[in-house]
Design a protein around this motif. Sequence first.
Motif, PDB file in Angstrom:
ATOM      1  N   TRP A 141       0.521 -23.806  -3.138  1.00  0.00           N
ATOM      2  CA  TRP A 141      -0.426 -23.741  -2.025  1.00  0.00           C
ATOM      3  C   TRP A 141      -1.299 -24.983  -1.995  1.00  0.00           C
ATOM      4  O   TRP A 141      -1.648 -25.537  -3.040  1.00  0.00           O
ATOM      5  N   ASN A 142      -1.644 -25.392  -0.790  1.00  0.00           N
ATOM      6  CA  ASN A 142      -2.693 -26.378  -0.584  1.00  0.00           C
ATOM      7  C   ASN A 142      -4.006 -25.586  -0.658  1.00  0.00           C
ATOM      8  O   ASN A 142      -4.368 -24.876   0.284  1.00  0.00           O
ATOM      9  N   TYR A 143      -4.695 -25.696  -1.788  1.00  0.00           N
ATOM     10  CA  TYR A 143      -5.821 -24.788  -2.036  1.00  0.00           C
ATOM     11  C   TYR A 143      -7.004 -25.038  -1.113  1.00  0.00           C
ATOM     12  O   TYR A 143      -7.788 -24.130  -0.839  1.00  0.00           O
ATOM     13  N   ALA A 144      -7.138 -26.263  -0.625  1.00  0.00           N
ATOM     14  CA  ALA A 144      -8.218 -26.513   0.340  1.00  0.00           C
ATOM     15  C   ALA A 144      -7.983 -25.705   1.619  1.00  0.00           C
ATOM     16  O   ALA A 144      -8.902 -25.029   2.129  1.00  0.00           O
ATOM     17  N   LEU A 147      -8.275 -21.822   0.924  1.00  0.00           N
ATOM     18  CA  LEU A 147      -9.650 -21.316   0.896  1.00  0.00           C
ATOM     19  C   LEU A 147     -10.265 -21.299   2.284  1.00  0.00           C
ATOM     20  O   LEU A 147     -11.056 -20.399   2.622  1.00  0.00           O
ATOM     21  N   ALA A 148      -9.891 -22.285   3.104  1.00  0.00           N
ATOM     22  CA  ALA A 148     -10.497 -22.376   4.436  1.00  0.00           C
ATOM     23  C   ALA A 148      -9.882 -21.399   5.427  1.00  0.00           C
ATOM     24  O   ALA A 148     -10.583 -20.815   6.269  1.00  0.00           O
ATOM     25  N   GLN A 149      -8.539 -21.204   5.329  1.00  0.00           N
ATOM     26  CA  GLN A 149      -7.848 -20.411   6.341  1.00  0.00           C
ATOM     27  C   GLN A 149      -7.202 -19.149   5.805  1.00  0.00           C
ATOM     28  O   GLN A 149      -6.777 -18.291   6.587  1.00  0.00           O
ATOM     29  N   GLY A 150      -7.111 -19.018   4.502  1.00  0.00           N
ATOM     30  CA  GLY A 150      -6.349 -17.912   3.945  1.00  0.00           C
ATOM     31  C   GLY A 150      -4.873 -18.269   3.920  1.00  0.00           C
ATOM     32  O   GLY A 150      -4.458 -19.349   4.365  1.00  0.00           O
ATOM     33  N   PRO A 151      -4.035 -17.368   3.421  1.00  0.00           N
ATOM     34  CA  PRO A 151      -2.601 -17.642   3.368  1.00  0.00           C
ATOM     35  C   PRO A 151      -2.009 -17.892   4.752  1.00  0.00           C
ATOM     36  O   PRO A 151      -2.206 -17.092   5.669  1.00  0.00           O
ATOM     37  N   SER A 152      -1.348 -19.007   4.912  1.00  0.00           N
ATOM     38  CA  SER A 152      -0.734 -19.359   6.188  1.00  0.00           C
ATOM     39  C   SER A 152       0.414 -20.316   5.919  1.00  0.00           C
ATOM     40  O   SER A 152       0.518 -20.909   4.836  1.00  0.00           O
ATOM     41  N   GLU A 153       1.276 -20.486   6.907  1.00  0.00           N
ATOM     42  CA  GLU A 153       2.389 -21.429   6.752  1.00  0.00           C
ATOM     43  C   GLU A 153       1.863 -22.852   6.570  1.00  0.00           C
ATOM     44  O   GLU A 153       2.474 -23.660   5.872  1.00  0.00           O
ATOM     45  N   ALA A 154       0.752 -23.167   7.204  1.00  0.00           N
ATOM     46  CA  ALA A 154       0.188 -24.510   7.087  1.00  0.00           C
ATOM     47  C   ALA A 154      -0.283 -24.792   5.669  1.00  0.00           C
ATOM     48  O   ALA A 154      -0.247 -25.938   5.199  1.00  0.00           O
ATOM     49  N   ALA A 155      -0.753 -23.755   4.966  1.00  0.00           N
ATOM     50  CA  ALA A 155      -1.263 -23.940   3.611  1.00  0.00           C
ATOM     51  C   ALA A 155      -0.160 -23.894   2.562  1.00  0.00           C
ATOM     52  O   ALA A 155      -0.397 -24.217   1.395  1.00  0.00           O
ATOM     53  N   LEU A 156       1.042 -23.514   2.969  1.00  0.00           N
ATOM     54  CA  LEU A 156       2.156 -23.389   2.039  1.00  0.00           C
ATOM     55  C   LEU A 156       2.715 -24.775   1.687  1.00  0.00           C
ATOM     56  O   LEU A 156       2.904 -25.622   2.562  1.00  0.00           O
ATOM     57  N   VAL A 157       2.965 -25.008   0.392  1.00  0.00           N
ATOM     58  CA  VAL A 157       3.604 -26.243  -0.075  1.00  0.00           C
ATOM     59  C   VAL A 157       4.992 -25.863  -0.584  1.00  0.00           C
ATOM     60  O   VAL A 157       5.133 -25.304  -1.668  1.00  0.00           O
ATOM     61  N   PRO A 158       6.031 -26.123   0.204  1.00  0.00           N
ATOM     62  CA  PRO A 158       7.370 -25.676  -0.196  1.00  0.00           C
ATOM     63  C   PRO A 158       7.928 -26.483  -1.356  1.00  0.00           C
ATOM     64  O   PRO A 158       7.654 -27.677  -1.492  1.00  0.00           O
TER      65      PRO A 158
END
Length: 386
Positions: A141-144, A147-158
């Motif tokens: 996960w992109n932890y920034a 934390l800002a948006q919660g779990p989302s596809e944008a925050a996922l680091v494949p």
Amino acid sequence: MSDDRQSPPAEIRFADELAFLAALDKADDLPKPAGWRLSPRRVVEFICGTDGEKLKLPKGTRTPKGVEKSLAITEKFVGERSTIERCVVTLAGERGLLLVGEPGTAKSMLSELLAAAVSGNADLTIQGTAGASEDHFRYAWNYALLLAQGPSEAALVPSPIMIGMQEGRLVRVEEVTRCLPEVQDALISLLSERRLMVPELSGDAGSVFAKPGFNIIATANLRDRGVSEMSAALKRRFNFEVIPPISSHEREVALVKSQATTYLETGGVDLAVDDGVLDILVTAFRDLREGRTSEGWSVEKPSTVMSTAEAVAVATSMGRQSAYFPSEQDPLSLLPGLLLGVVLKDEAQDRGRLLAYWDSVIKRRSEDGSRLWKRLFELRRELEEQ
């Protein structure tokens, strides 16, 4: 193709061959697995070469700009063609491919060539280490953003494996036995179910299904057996292929010469090393690797691996030394010190083993009248002075 990178990937180095084989595939309408760039036959030809014979496109074939009408495919891997065919057949199915062998037998190079031919590139790679975690095999996960948006596809680091599943490409896992067993076992469900779950995401985003063309090529060194032994369940998900050292002396000499020449050319340097010196270099490596000479004399093997890759490194060093300091030492005089640098890595006793090789095999060959072997025996002092 010219490239300003130190080590261009296979898809760049051999782009002309890949483009030609793709055009030939299209013209011949050969069957190929879904998601593959080349047919299995062309993948084997890409790796094994055509032994100087030019393949020709049928007359009237329309080709992309820059693609040749005929081309001889170079040999890129020295080994049995049947081994490559088995590797290709495995990757066309739903079992992973595990390449095992001694260090320096070109397992990584073979996995790169397979990925470049099948998927068009080999950049989806995971380096196995003791510090590798399941995140390397699944996702992070992109932890920034998390934390800002919660779990989302944008925050996922494949991970490379997730990308490979999404795009239908081969993924390489180098030195898989260097990973801890619990990390290795993350591959079991991925290879069995061909699906990666992301519980933090809902709906379709929570499941990634592998597209056609996805598979995994892993490598493992026989010297690492027991470092992190693979579980029986994981072993069943792979087909094992043992990659042995090069069996032919002549082919190993030719490979060492061509590889050293290629490496030196990137720096604008010629391989100013006599063929006779290269022959002695490879002969010494084979004697110490196998523990027996071609004459049948026994040799005490050093603890380190006397691989072809190390022989290429020594030949390259001899070429650089001769180019940058041409008036100081002839190439043969460099061999004892460079050979000692290869041998003396694991055990201090290996110096004694190398000296014993000098006092037995090299001495006997020097007495047979060979000028180069006689000169090499006279350089024995170099092993004691370092």
